[in-house]
Design an enzyme around this catalytic site. Sequence first.
Site, PDB file in Angstrom:
ATOM      1  N   ASP A 211       0.992  -1.251   0.011  1.00 35.97           N
ATOM      2  CA  ASP A 211       0.121  -0.127  -0.078  1.00 35.97           C
ATOM      3  C   ASP A 211       1.005   1.046  -0.169  1.00 35.97           C
ATOM      4  O   ASP A 211       2.083   1.277   0.176  1.00 35.97           O
ATOM      5  CB  ASP A 211      -0.931   0.190   1.269  1.00 35.97           C
ATOM      6  CG  ASP A 211      -0.287  -0.167   2.473  1.00 35.97           C
ATOM      7  OD1 ASP A 211       0.399   0.726   3.032  1.00 35.97           O
ATOM      8  OD2 ASP A 211      -0.105  -1.228   2.993  1.00 35.97           O
ATOM      9  N   ASP A 213       1.091   3.303   2.429  1.00 34.06           N
ATOM     10  CA  ASP A 213       0.950   3.836   3.996  1.00 34.06           C
ATOM     11  C   ASP A 213      -0.196   4.728   4.044  1.00 34.06           C
ATOM     12  O   ASP A 213      -1.285   4.504   3.527  1.00 34.06           O
ATOM     13  CB  ASP A 213       2.384   4.770   4.134  1.00 34.06           C
ATOM     14  CG  ASP A 213       2.482   4.730   5.683  1.00 34.06           C
ATOM     15  OD1 ASP A 213       2.305   3.568   6.606  1.00 34.06           O
ATOM     16  OD2 ASP A 213       3.162   5.703   6.152  1.00 34.06           O
TER      17      ASP A 213
END
Length: 291
Positions: A211, A213
């Site tokens: 991802d 973050d």
Amino acid sequence: MSDNPIKIAFIGGSGLYQIDGIENIVEKDIDTPFGRPSDKIITGVINRINCAFLPRHGRGHILNPSEINQRANIYALKSLGTEQIVSFTACGSLKEEIKPKDFVIPDQVFDRTKNRSLTFFEKGIVAHVSMAYPFCNEIRSLIRQTVYEIGIKYHFCGTYVCIEGPQFSTKAESQINRQSGFSVVGMTLFPEAKLAREAEICYANISLVTDFDVWKEREEVTNDAVVANVAANVANSRRVIKSLILKLSRREIKCSCGSSLKKSLMTSSDRVTVSPHYKNVSLLIDKYFKK
């Protein structure tokens, strides 16, 4: 040290709890002077090459990052005769160009952990190993060759910032990490890399991006998306292991990882050998003090 050394080992991160294609499996239940590893170490054969595998969080993901006994993990692998470790870690991206499902082969790491045992050397025995270049560049090059051949999008350099966890970063923390120039953020690479250097084991990492973050606006991290990205990363990791192990087995080791302690042990030999802690680290330093 094992009479039949298992020179190549893999450490699995989130999602990677086992590896495919391993035969002749034997599970090693090892105790160490530093306690027990995360799980039994799985040994076996891939492509006719002996290897070991350790799930860092334990099978079933039962250990949070701060609970992992990384000293026991590295010591147990060293006791099997391990000379090369490739670790896999899930991480969040801190850069626009590093996207979910990309692989990062970091060349640097920054430690923001707070509550971990960072060294084997204590209680009367002191060593200061060099960490200027925390990863074995020979293995990093083999990883790059492998992921390129497989066709996985990768980034060859970058800095992994290791936070304590188990909570993810706040937006403020994520922004500070970005401003510091870090590439990815995770929770498990330290002290693993430091301990491998103290154990004189060649060590490199593959960071698997799940991802962005929490810094990226309008790119909310959802559990479904992360789970899907983890699954894709794990599938690619298993492909990498099958190919990389051949290169590792054929590698002519020229790096200095295997002699990291040669000029790093600071305690005088007469004090080392009488230290009660000597028996705990004799596996690591006997070659320098054994008479």
